[in-house]
Design an enzyme around this catalytic site. Sequence first.
Site, PDB file in Angstrom:
ATOM      1  N   CYS A  40      82.079  29.368  50.872  1.00 19.94           N
ATOM      2  CA  CYS A  40      82.865  30.514  51.307  1.00 19.94           C
ATOM      3  C   CYS A  40      84.327  30.175  51.596  1.00 19.94           C
ATOM      4  CB  CYS A  40      82.228  31.132  52.545  1.00 19.94           C
ATOM      5  SG  CYS A  40      80.472  31.458  52.332  1.00 19.94           S
ATOM      6  N   HIS A  54      87.339  34.599  59.872  1.00 19.66           N
ATOM      7  CA  HIS A  54      86.289  34.466  58.862  1.00 19.66           C
ATOM      8  C   HIS A  54      85.137  35.400  59.217  1.00 19.66           C
ATOM      9  CE1 HIS A  54      83.774  32.562  55.857  1.00 19.66           C
ATOM     10  NE2 HIS A  54      82.841  32.318  56.777  1.00 19.66           N
ATOM     11  N   GLU A  61      83.446  30.516  65.786  1.00 21.64           N
ATOM     12  CA  GLU A  61      84.839  30.711  65.372  1.00 21.64           C
ATOM     13  C   GLU A  61      85.692  31.224  66.526  1.00 21.64           C
ATOM     14  OE1 GLU A  61      87.634  32.881  61.988  1.00 21.64           O
ATOM     15  OE2 GLU A  61      85.551  33.531  62.244  1.00 21.64           O
ATOM     16  N   LYS A  89      85.567  41.684  56.914  1.00 22.58           N
ATOM     17  CA  LYS A  89      84.248  41.647  56.262  1.00 22.58           C
ATOM     18  C   LYS A  89      83.362  42.774  56.794  1.00 22.58           C
ATOM     19  CE  LYS A  89      84.133  36.686  55.197  1.00 22.58           C
ATOM     20  NZ  LYS A  89      85.463  36.327  55.747  1.00 22.58           N
ATOM     21  N   HIS A  98      80.661  40.131  52.747  1.00 21.50           N
ATOM     22  CA  HIS A  98      81.112  38.751  52.569  1.00 21.50           C
ATOM     23  C   HIS A  98      81.237  38.445  51.081  1.00 21.50           C
ATOM     24  CE1 HIS A  98      81.989  34.694  53.129  1.00 21.50           C
ATOM     25  NE2 HIS A  98      80.915  34.260  53.758  1.00 21.50           N
ATOM     26  N   PHE A 104      79.433  26.969  53.889  1.00 20.42           N
ATOM     27  CA  PHE A 104      78.284  26.078  53.925  1.00 20.42           C
ATOM     28  C   PHE A 104      78.685  24.712  53.379  1.00 20.42           C
ATOM     29  CE2 PHE A 104      74.598  29.400  53.582  1.00 20.42           C
ATOM     30  CZ  PHE A 104      74.921  29.849  54.844  1.00 20.42           C
TER      31      PHE A 104
END
Length: 407
Positions: A163, A302, A313, A331, A336, A395
């Site tokens: 991502c 994010h 975050e 998002k 996403h 990830f």
Amino acid sequence: MRTSTIDVWVTGAGAMTPVGEDVSTTWSALRSGANGIGSLDEEWAERLPVRIAARLTADPAAALKRTEARRLDRCEQMALVTAREAWADAGSPETDPERLAVVIGTGIGGVTSLLGQNHTLETSGPRRVSPHTVPMLMANGPAAWVSIEFNALAGAHAPVSACASGAEALALGMDLIRAGRADVVIAGGVEASVHALPLTAFAQMMALSTDNDDPAHACRPFDTRRNGFVLGEGAALVVLESAEHARARGVTTPHGRLLGAGTSASASHITASDVPGQVRAIRQSLRDAGLGPADIGHVHAHATSTPQGDLAEATAIAEAIGTHPVVTATKSMTGHLLGASGALGAIAALLALRDGTVPPTRNLDELDPGIELDVVTGGARDGHWDAALANSFGFGGHNVSLVLGRP
């Protein structure tokens, strides 16, 4: 201290998203808090545990010649369409091909082509498999096709960092210009993975929202009721250009500036968020830009709407910068976009600085009490900010933070 004296401008932008067919319609939708998430009506989705996603508002194949569209994966189609938009938006700059590069990231690549052709093999035999299968499934396909389209001879790069891929593409594009290896770079991210297998695989990880009956409210970054992200598709590309090159061809006011980037590896867990790694990326981006925490007025988070990820975050932002910036999480509207999300976030942050308005975070009804940030909700927030931070975490422990500046 800033690590480079070369100014990098963003002179063009292109996008295809679940809320708009281009940058203009996407930005208008984000400012109004629009919803791009809906139910999947395909027959294959009926048996899935998660039956919602964020699909494009327009078919990229419709903007291409039929012969082009047939040999391209959906993410490659989006790459060509958005690259053409970004290039036109930049004024179609005349540049030496040996000084023009392409950097386009993707998290997964042509997964729908791979799975589709495997189905063809199993049901119809090897003679029915497309000879274009390999170019369609390879993760460097979008970068390769865009480099061919614009005769970009300075390099075609394809970061694959889950991502964080799109954000890492912008960081690499900036580095190419700073290092004197290119004057102009087409950079960003693409993703098209709304398919039964990716949806099921993410669902098996318990990463996706299961609010199948209420897709418009399924993505709730920072909210106490958040329960997973919503898979989306899209593309976002920019034209990066050295300020010297842009001025030489008459550009006086770009969309904004890419001031710095920070990257780190968490090296701790294959999927879990890691606060120390995110803090390192944010602080590195500030050092690269030559700015301090107080200089950041806006953060494009994010924030995917996962219980652990959003909290991690928020903790990292508060530790590395503080709680003063105006924060948003788009998002909540687009879902996403995986490898495209970081590039779209950078564009949104740039336009927020340029226009003096930060989009709201949709569906934020009750802020998680563990989050002490100034998150925009309800409607857009107007103001004046000189610099913004855009975060992307993927990830594998990939952490990328970009610092953007006003024109």
